[in-house]
Design an enzyme around this catalytic site. Structure first.
Site, short mmCIF file in Angstrom:
data_model
loop_
_atom_site.label_atom_id
_atom_site.label_comp_id
_atom_site.label_asym_id
_atom_site.label_seq_id
_atom_site.Cartn_x
_atom_site.Cartn_y
_atom_site.Cartn_z
N ARG A 62 21.30 14.11 43.19
CA ARG A 62 22.14 15.26 43.57
C ARG A 62 21.51 15.97 44.79
O ARG A 62 20.34 16.23 44.84
CB ARG A 62 22.22 16.23 42.40
CG ARG A 62 23.02 17.52 42.67
CD ARG A 62 22.13 18.68 43.04
NE ARG A 62 22.86 19.95 43.12
CZ ARG A 62 22.35 21.07 43.60
NH1 ARG A 62 21.12 21.10 44.04
NH2 ARG A 62 23.07 22.17 43.64
N VAL A 63 22.36 16.23 45.76
CA VAL A 63 21.92 16.98 46.94
C VAL A 63 22.68 18.30 46.95
O VAL A 63 23.90 18.33 46.80
CB VAL A 63 22.21 16.17 48.23
CG1 VAL A 63 21.95 17.01 49.47
CG2 VAL A 63 21.35 14.90 48.25
N GLY A 64 21.95 19.39 47.13
CA GLY A 64 22.58 20.70 47.15
C GLY A 64 22.94 21.12 48.56
O GLY A 64 23.06 20.29 49.48
N ASP A 65 23.11 22.42 48.74
CA ASP A 65 23.47 22.94 50.05
C ASP A 65 22.28 23.07 51.00
O ASP A 65 22.44 23.03 52.22
CB ASP A 65 24.14 24.31 49.90
CG ASP A 65 23.26 25.32 49.16
OD1 ASP A 65 22.44 24.91 48.31
OD2 ASP A 65 23.39 26.53 49.41
N THR B 9 20.91 30.87 49.17
CA THR B 9 20.33 30.41 47.91
C THR B 9 21.42 30.58 46.84
O THR B 9 22.36 31.33 47.04
CB THR B 9 19.09 31.24 47.50
OG1 THR B 9 19.49 32.60 47.27
CG2 THR B 9 18.00 31.22 48.56
N GLY B 10 21.25 29.88 45.73
CA GLY B 10 22.24 30.00 44.65
C GLY B 10 23.00 28.70 44.44
O GLY B 10 22.53 27.64 44.86
N THR C 38 15.38 28.88 45.74
CA THR C 38 15.28 28.28 47.07
C THR C 38 14.61 29.31 47.95
O THR C 38 14.63 30.49 47.63
CB THR C 38 16.70 28.02 47.62
OG1 THR C 38 17.31 27.01 46.85
CG2 THR C 38 16.70 27.59 49.08
N GLY D 209 24.59 25.72 44.93
CA GLY D 209 24.80 24.95 46.14
C GLY D 209 26.16 24.30 46.22
O GLY D 209 26.73 24.16 47.31
#
Ligand code: ASP
Length: 363
Positions: free
Chosen positions: A238-241, A261-262, A210, A264
């Site tokens: 899928r939605v991340g952070d 980043t990382g 990211t 989520g």
């Protein structure tokens, strides 16, 4: 102004770009208790920070800020360079696709002076989700648009829909599909204690990546952006952070900015960018606040499948922050090799990140 090409911090230190920069850098590997009492040298803006992959981004942001640009326009233009780069497989065009071979992008932006935010999630067909996130902020009464709705909104404003799957990313996806075993994100019914269930994150070369970038402009205003293609081969939808305000990015013009980043999922359950800004409001330095967020995630990780033999998270998350005074800091759960990028009027530099645990084999 340049960001010296550096494959390591040592190479970078040798370069001229560091000359004359008063770096607000703390040694790595110190515990939160050790660093809480330390002080960092305040340095007013203009300044920009980003994850390590944003070395070109912070230079672009500073160049624009020095020409009078607002920090938000500057950080978006900065990350656009990486979003449009087909060689970067973690962001925008050329990002690794989801399980079904579709590149779905997430991004959010936050504008300090107006306290407004915009975001898009699971957006397909547009190389620069950060620009669409800004459009949501500017041209709608909403904060977050997802999927087809986000795409149609962007199209309405003249964005062209393109195929974002490069051959390189497609070949990696085919390779992953052909090697499928337990290496996906579906889980059978399981308990808190089940360890060998689903993917074994520690053993996997699972692709995360990211870019976060935030900056202070000449007026002292702060803004931030985070943009990503998310977890490679994720379950469609899928939605991340990254597109979630308070998780992937948060800005308070009176305090500072933070981004991540990382993994989520861990950040979504702890809203760490918001947490970091609130910790800075309470007096933490950016690095202390980032480390605090790492500790929060570690203490909230309870599932056996996400813990190593010493009950530490078997994944990592990285945080980046700057405060109103222009101090910067970063920290990650697993570290030792992590750096983030910083630029100011004197050029760019890489700064070591603090960490909770020293990395051995983990990314
Ligand atoms: N945080 C991103 C996500 O979970 C991925 C990453 O930063 O590697 O989508």
């Amino acid at each position: 102004m340049s960001f010296a090409k550096a494959s390591s911090r040592r190479d970078f230190l040798k370069s001229g770009a560091l000359a004359g920069i008063g770096a607000a850098v703390l040694p790595v590997g110190r515990t939160l208790g050790e660093i809480r009492s330390s002080s960092v040298m305040p340095k007013a803006g203009p300044i920009a920070i980003s994850s390590r992959n944003g070395q070109r981004s912070v230079l672009k942001a500073i160049e624009m800020i020095q020409s009078g640009a607002d920090a938000l326009d500057a950080v978006i233009a900065g990350v656009n360079i990486v979003e449009e780069d087909p060689k970067d497989m973690s962001v925008g065009y050329g990002g690794l696709p989801n399980e079904a071979g579709a590149v779905q992008l997430d991004s959010c932006v936050m504008h300090g002076p107006s306290c407004r935010a915009g975001g898009v999630a699971a957006l397909e067909g547009i190389k620069t989700p950060s620009k669409v996130a800004k459009l949501v902020l500017d041209r709608s009464d909403h904060v977050l648009l997802v999927g087809l709705g986000a795409q149609r909104f962007a199209q309405m404003h003249g964005f062209k829909i393109e195929d974002l799957l490069t051959d390189r990313a497609r070949e990696r996806w085919v390779e992953w599909k052909e090697g499928l075993s337990n290496r996906d994100d579906y889980l059978p019914p399981h308990s808190m204690e089940d360890k060998d269930i689903g993917e074994n994150i520690e053993d996997l070369e699972r692709h995360w990546g990211t870019i976060h970038c935030s900056a202070i402009d000449l007026a002292g205003n702060i803004s931030g952006v985070t943009t990503t293609s998310g977890l490679a081969f994720k379950i469609p939808g899928r939605v991340g952070d990254s597109p979630i305000i308070g998780a992937g990015c948060y800005v308070d013009n009176e305090v500072g900015a933070a981004g991540s980043t990382g993994r989520g999922e861990a950040n979504l359950e702890n809203l760490c960018s918001f947490l970091i800004v609130e910790r800075m409001r309470m007096g933490d330095s950016p690095e202390q606040a980032c480390l605090y967020a790492c500790e929060r995630i570690a203490s909230h990780t309870k599932l056996a499948r996400l813990l190593d033999d010493e009950d530490r998270p078997n994944f990592t998350v990285s945080f980046y922050a700057l405060n109103k005074a222009g101090e910067v800091g970063g920290a990650q759960i697993w570290g030792g090799r992590g750096q983030f990028a910083v630029a100011d009027a004197n050029g760019g530099r890489l700064v070591e990140m603090a960490y909770l645990y020293a990395r051995t084999t983990m990314r």
